[in-house]
Design an enzyme around this catalytic site. Sequence first.
Site, PDB file in Angstrom:
ATOM      1  N   PHE A  44       0.868  -1.348  -0.107  1.00  0.00           N
ATOM      2  CA  PHE A  44       0.128  -0.232  -0.294  1.00  0.00           C
ATOM      3  C   PHE A  44       0.439   1.468   0.297  1.00  0.00           C
ATOM      4  CE2 PHE A  44      -2.178  -2.949   2.301  1.00  0.00           C
ATOM      5  CZ  PHE A  44      -3.614  -3.498   1.388  1.00  0.00           C
ATOM      6  N   ASP A  71       2.262  -6.460  16.699  1.00  0.00           N
ATOM      7  CA  ASP A  71       2.970  -7.125  15.742  1.00  0.00           C
ATOM      8  C   ASP A  71       4.671  -6.756  16.509  1.00  0.00           C
ATOM      9  OD1 ASP A  71       3.279  -8.493  13.462  1.00  0.00           O
ATOM     10  OD2 ASP A  71       2.635  -6.456  12.237  1.00  0.00           O
TER      11      ASP A  71
END
Length: 897
Positions: A35, A172
Site C-alpha cells: 500500500f 506486531d
Amino acid sequence: MGDIKNKDHTTSVNHNLMASAGNYTAEKEIGKGSFATVYRGHLTSDKSQHVAIKEVSRAKLKNKKLLENLEIEIAILKKIKHPHIVGLIDCERTSTDFYLIMEYCALGDLTFLLKRRKELMENHPLLRTVFEKYPPPSENHNGLHRAFVLSYLQQLASALKFLRSKNLVHRDIKPQNLLLSTPLIGYHDSKSFHELGFVGIYNLPILKIADFGFARFLPNTSLAETLCGSPLYMAPEILNYQKYNAKADLWSVGTVVFEMCCGTPPFRASNHLELFKKIKRANDVITFPSYCNIEPELKELICSLLTFDPAQRIGFEEFFANKVVNEDLSSYELEDDLPELESKSKGIVESNMFVSEYLSKQPKSPNSNLAGHQSMADNPAELSDALKNSNILTAPAVKTDHTQAVDKKASNNKYHNSLVSDRSFEREYVVVEKKSVEVNSLADEVAQAGFNPNPIKHPTSTQNQNVLLNEQFSPNNQQYFQNQGENPRLLRATSSSSGGSDGSRRPSLVDRRLSISSLNPSNALSRALGIASTRLFGGANQQQQQQQITSSPPYSQTLLNSQLFHELTENIILRIDHLQHPETLKLDNTNIVSILESLAAKAFVVYSYAEVKFSQIVPLSTTLKGMANFENRRSMDSNAIAEEQDSDDAEEEDETLKKYKEDCLSTKTFGKGRTLSATSQLSATFNKLPRSEMILLCNEAIVLYMKALSILSKSMQVTSNWWYESQEKSCSLRVNVLVQWLREKFNECLEKADFLRLKINDLRFKHASEVAENQTLEEKGSSEEPVYLEKLLYDRALEISKMAAHMELKGENLYNCELAYATSLWMLETSLDDDDFTNAYGDYPFKTNIHLKSNDVEDKEKYHSVLDENDRIIIRKYIDSIANRLKILRQKMNHQN
C-alpha cells in the site's frame, strides 16, 4: 504549496505537500509494499536533515479496514513521542495520497543484524567495527553478543513501558518492526545519551519500534480478538483465535530475545495451527540450542515471557522490574574506541546511504522488497500484495520437473531452508488470515450498503427472461424485498441456447437435488452437486431456518438464504453457453454480473470436486448420507471407500479431527463472518484407507481447495475494484447475493484446507515412522505421487460427460444430463486457465502452485508448460464436442416441452 522533489529518476513523486518544518525532497526509493512506497528524503532547506517519506495511495486502500488501520497508525504516532519509538515528524493528506514524514533509520531493521551479519561485516564500515568490538558468540549461527541482547531488551522494555502508560498494545512486535538508527548522532557520550531519554549501550545502534498499523488502545483488563501480528512471534492465544490482552506483546518480546540469543525463533512450523500445537506440546519447556551459552537469569526471563497461559505469563510490572532488564550495562561501553565509532557514524550520515546499499546484492530477505523499512511500507495490514508474493499452503500442488529439481537442490541446505521457511511462513500468515479479513469485510460492506432499485441485469447473447427465483419466499423475506424496493422476481435470468423454451420448464434445484444422485451415485457429479447442494447449501429444517431469520441482521435474512444459493448456483452452471472470459469484459455495472458469475461457476465446480475428496477423507454421517440418498453405495474411484462406517469406528478419533470437531461444534468465528456451521455435521471418523492413499487424497483435496481459493480470491478482488470505483455504493440484490456466496465458499475452503494440512502432516509423520530406519528423507518424500490440478479436472470432466452421454442415450434424467454437461464444460474451461499469475483487473489472486515463486520468470514458464499446446488443442476439442452435445440435448428437451 511546494512539490516533493525527486532526485532519483527511477521514481516520480510530484504531489504537493506542505510541512510545518518546510518542504521535503524525496531521494531514493528504499522500500515498496502493498500500500505504500517509502523514500529516503531530506528537508529541502537542509540536506543534512534526513527523513523517511512514506507515500500511501488512497486508491490502494479500497477496503475500509485498511484505511482505518492507516488512520489508527497516524493517530497513535501523533500522540506518542519516545526515543525508542520511530517518530512521526509530519503528516499530510491530498485527494490521492497520504504522506507520512517519519524518522529515518539508516541501519534498516534487526533482521539485518540477525540474517545478514557476515555481509555487513564485509561491506558496512560502521557495523564492521561494531561487530569487531562486540563479536558474535559463534560464527556458525546468527546469535548476537550479550551486549546487543541486553541493550535491545532494555530499549524494548523502555518503549513498552511507555506504551503501557498510554494503554497501547503494539500487537506486531517482530524483528522486522524493530528499526535501527545510527549511534553517536546528536550525542557524544553516555551522559548525553541518557539525558536524551535513551537506555542501553550508547555506542551500539539504537533500537526503535515501528509500524503501528496493528496497534490499538487496550487497557490492561480489556480483551481483543482480532488476529494480528506475525505468526513466528505471535502469542499462542492469538494463534488459537482466543481473546487476548496486552500480555500478547510480552510473548513477542520473548521470541525476539530468544532469536537474538540463538539466531532462530523458539518455535517454527509451516502454518499457524501447527505452530500453536508445537507451543502447546512444549508445555512451557523452552529448549535452548546446545551452542547457546545463556546465563540462568536471562533463560529464566525468556521462559517466563514464553509461558503458554497468559494468566501465568510474567506481568508488565514484574517484567519492567526484572534484574536483567535493569542490569547496569556501562561495563560494555567502550570509551577508548569512541572516536573511531563516532567518525564512522558521521560517515554513514554524510554518505546518506541506506544499509542495503552497502551489500553486494539488494536483500530479498529478511525484508523482501523493503530493505529495512518494509514494516512502514506494508503497514496498514500487509494485506493484498502478499497474495502475489507467497503461498496459501505448503502441501504439494501442481509440480513440474523444474520445481522438483529446485526442491531437491534446496534439501541440501537445511540451514537455508529453515530461514526460507521462517520468512515464507510469515508471508503465509498474511495471505490466509488477512485475506480472510479483507474478504469478509468487503462482503459485510456490500451487504449493508443497500440495494439499487434498478437491478443490474444479466447480459446474454439471447433473450433475457426474468423468472421467479424462489416461489416460496418466507413472509419475512417478502416484506424485506418490498422494503428494499426490488421485486424478488427479477433476481435471476435463465437463458437457453436454442430457442424459446419456457423459463419454468426446469424444476428448481430444491426439487431436483436428490434426483441428481440418479446420474450415478459413484461419480463426481452426484457427490459434487448432491453433497454440496444438500449438505452445504441446505439441510436446515424449517424451525432452524426460522431461528436463523430471527437471530440474523436484516440483510442476512435474504442474502444468506440457502434456497437462493441453490437457484443461483444451478443457473450459473447451466449458463455455460454464454461463457464470456472476464478478461475480455470492461469492469462496469453492465458486466459485473457476467464477470462474477463466470468466476463463481469455475470456483463452484472445483470446490464441488474438492468436497468429493473431503468426503472420502472424512465420510458423511449416516444422517447426512440418508439426506443425500447415498446410503449403501460405494465409489468406483481408484481411491474407492465405503461410505458406511462400522459403529466401532465412531469411537476412534485422532487428535486432528477432535480439534476440528471442537471448532465446528463451537461454530468458532475465523474472522468476521467466517463460521464453521457448514462442516459442523461431519462424522467422527476418518476412513481406514492405507496411509499412502489417504495422503494422496489429502493432496488432491488441498490442491482443489487451493484452486477454488484462487478463483474466489480473484472474484472478491474484482468485486473490490468495481465497488470502490463505483460512484454509487449500492448494487442489485443479484450482485449482493453473489458476493455473499463467494464469501461463504472462501471461508469454507480456507477452513477445510487448513484442516487437511494438519491431517496430512499427521499422516506423513506416522507414515515415516513405519518405513525402514535406513531410508532417507528424500526417498520417503519421493514415494508420494505428484498431484496435477489440470489432470484432476480433465479426468473428472471427461468422466462426468461420458456418464451423462450414457444416460442421455437411455433417455434418463435429461435435466441432470444437462447439468452434467455444463459442469464438465466449466471444469475443462478452468483447466485451461492461466490466470494464477496475472489478473486483468490489476491485482494478483492466490497462487495455486506451491512450489513457484512469483518473481521467478522461469518457474512461471514451467508452470504454463504443464499443459503444452497439444494438450490445449485436445481439451478445446473436447469442449467443442461436449458443447455440441449440450446444444443437441437442450433442443431435445425444448422439443419435449
